[in-house]
Design a protein around this motif. Structure first.
Motif, PDB file in Angstrom:
ATOM      1  N   GLY A 239       1.318  -5.457  -1.617  1.00 44.90           N
ATOM      2  CA  GLY A 239      -0.123  -5.423  -1.416  1.00 44.90           C
ATOM      3  C   GLY A 239      -0.766  -6.542  -2.220  1.00 44.90           C
ATOM      4  N   ILE A 240      -2.098  -6.593  -2.202  1.00 43.88           N
ATOM      5  CA  ILE A 240      -2.821  -7.589  -2.992  1.00 43.88           C
ATOM      6  C   ILE A 240      -3.626  -6.865  -4.059  1.00 43.88           C
ATOM      7  N   SER A 241      -4.225  -7.612  -4.975  1.00 40.58           N
ATOM      8  CA  SER A 241      -5.022  -6.965  -6.014  1.00 40.58           C
ATOM      9  C   SER A 241      -6.176  -7.875  -6.434  1.00 40.58           C
ATOM     10  N   TYR A 242      -6.978  -7.350  -7.366  1.00 46.10           N
ATOM     11  CA  TYR A 242      -8.178  -8.023  -7.863  1.00 46.10           C
ATOM     12  C   TYR A 242      -8.071  -8.021  -9.379  1.00 46.10           C
ATOM     13  N   LEU A 243      -7.760  -9.175  -9.982  1.00 48.15           N
ATOM     14  CA  LEU A 243      -7.365  -9.211 -11.380  1.00 48.15           C
ATOM     15  C   LEU A 243      -7.930 -10.442 -12.074  1.00 48.15           C
ATOM     16  N   THR A 244      -8.286 -10.284 -13.350  1.00 50.62           N
ATOM     17  CA  THR A 244      -8.802 -11.403 -14.128  1.00 50.62           C
ATOM     18  C   THR A 244      -7.730 -12.470 -14.322  1.00 50.62           C
TER      19      THR A 244
END
Length: 295
Positions: A239-244
């Motif tokens: 999957g994908i993610s949202y990360l700093t």
């Protein structure tokens, strides 16, 4: 005014039963009754309406208002006890969220060792939301916290010391990897499968905010509180993610895609402490080192 009277009073507001409060504190019922009478005499008002048996008890409007002040007083007294006990031991109760602890804090440790601060730190590792609560309750002294906006709370002093973009991260094999240079709008991710953090992480707030702004509901297929697990699953193209960007290393095998949205949040790091706590020399040195300007 006797602080014990305030403890009896707050318990009576909660329990609304004289005998239960007396049993809780291991005193006689007249002890509780006399404490309430002293407080009502001092403030020249009735805090409770009660029948002769004291079985039916109603808190008056003045009683509820007074209890708000009593709660604050008792909380501050508890915090003061903790602060003084910690000061005697010269230990610093230090809050450090996982991502900040893994990727931001390590380069700071040599300077802290030079000031003999590392041995003074008792580190508490939780999400920023939990650490903020602990800080406000006096359970820790100083914390590095992540947020989306500058932190501004009563009786807290906060200094924003760094900020980083939050990007979409994908595997090198993912079909979105080609947008690494161009960037992407969040609305284009409506049909993607996300791997997100558990509740309590700043990244979840940012993710929900972007979903709300763009009126989309992407599918979350897995949640974790471990950034290493999250990055590994993304690298495996699950999957994908949202990360700093702070948490991305070249060795992770990940592609970062910047968001093109004008209203996109940033990951901010702040150093936070209570304004009511006295800084010991070691705590002052830690605060000074953590809040120094950085390039």
């Amino acid at each position: 005014m006797n602080t014990k009277d305030l403890e009896y009073y707050h318990a009576l507001v909660t329990e609304k039963n004289f005998s239960q409060v007396a049993e809780k504190f291991g005193v006689t019922q007249p002890t509780i009754t006399n404490a309430i009478k002293r407080l009502e005499k001092e403030f020249q008002t009735n805090f409770f309406l009660r029948d002769q048996s004291h079985h039916n008890l109603t808190v008056t409007n003045n009683g509820w208002q007074f209890d708000q002040h009593v709660s604050t007083i008792l909380s501050e007294l508890e915090i003061a006890h903790k602060d003084i006990a910690n000061a005697k031991e010269e230990q610093i109760l230090f809050g450090l969220p996982p991502i900040i602890g893994n990727y931001f804090f390590p380069p700071l440790t040599p300077a802290l060792m030079n000031y003999q601060l590392m041995d003074r730190l008792e580190v508490f590792e939780h999400g920023s939301a939990q650490l903020l609560k602990m800080l406000r309750h006096g359970d820790i002294d100083i914390a590095l916290l992540g947020s989306l906006i500058p932190l501004n709370y009563p009786r807290l002093i906060s200094r924003t010391i760094q900020h980083y973009p939050i990007n979409i991260i994908v595997s090198k094999k993912h079909h979105l990897a080609k947008f690494a240079q161009r960037g992407i709008h969040f609305r284009e991710l409506a049909n993607e499968k996300f791997i997100n953090f558990d509740e309590g992480f700043v990244h979840n707030q940012a993710f929900r905010m972007m979903c709300r702004i763009n009126h989309i509901r992407p599918r979350t297929i897995y949640k974790t509180n471990d950034v290493h697990v999250l990055k590994s699953m993304v690298a495996e193209n699950i999957g994908i993610s949202y990360l700093t960007s702070l948490a991305i290393l070249p060795s992770n095998g990940l592609v970062q895609i910047p968001l093109l949205d004008p209203e996109k949040p940033e990951f901010q790091i702040s150093c936070v402490r209570r304004s009511t706590a006295t800084l010991t020399p070691y705590k002052f040195a830690l605060w000074d080192q953590l809040t120094k300007p950085r390039k």
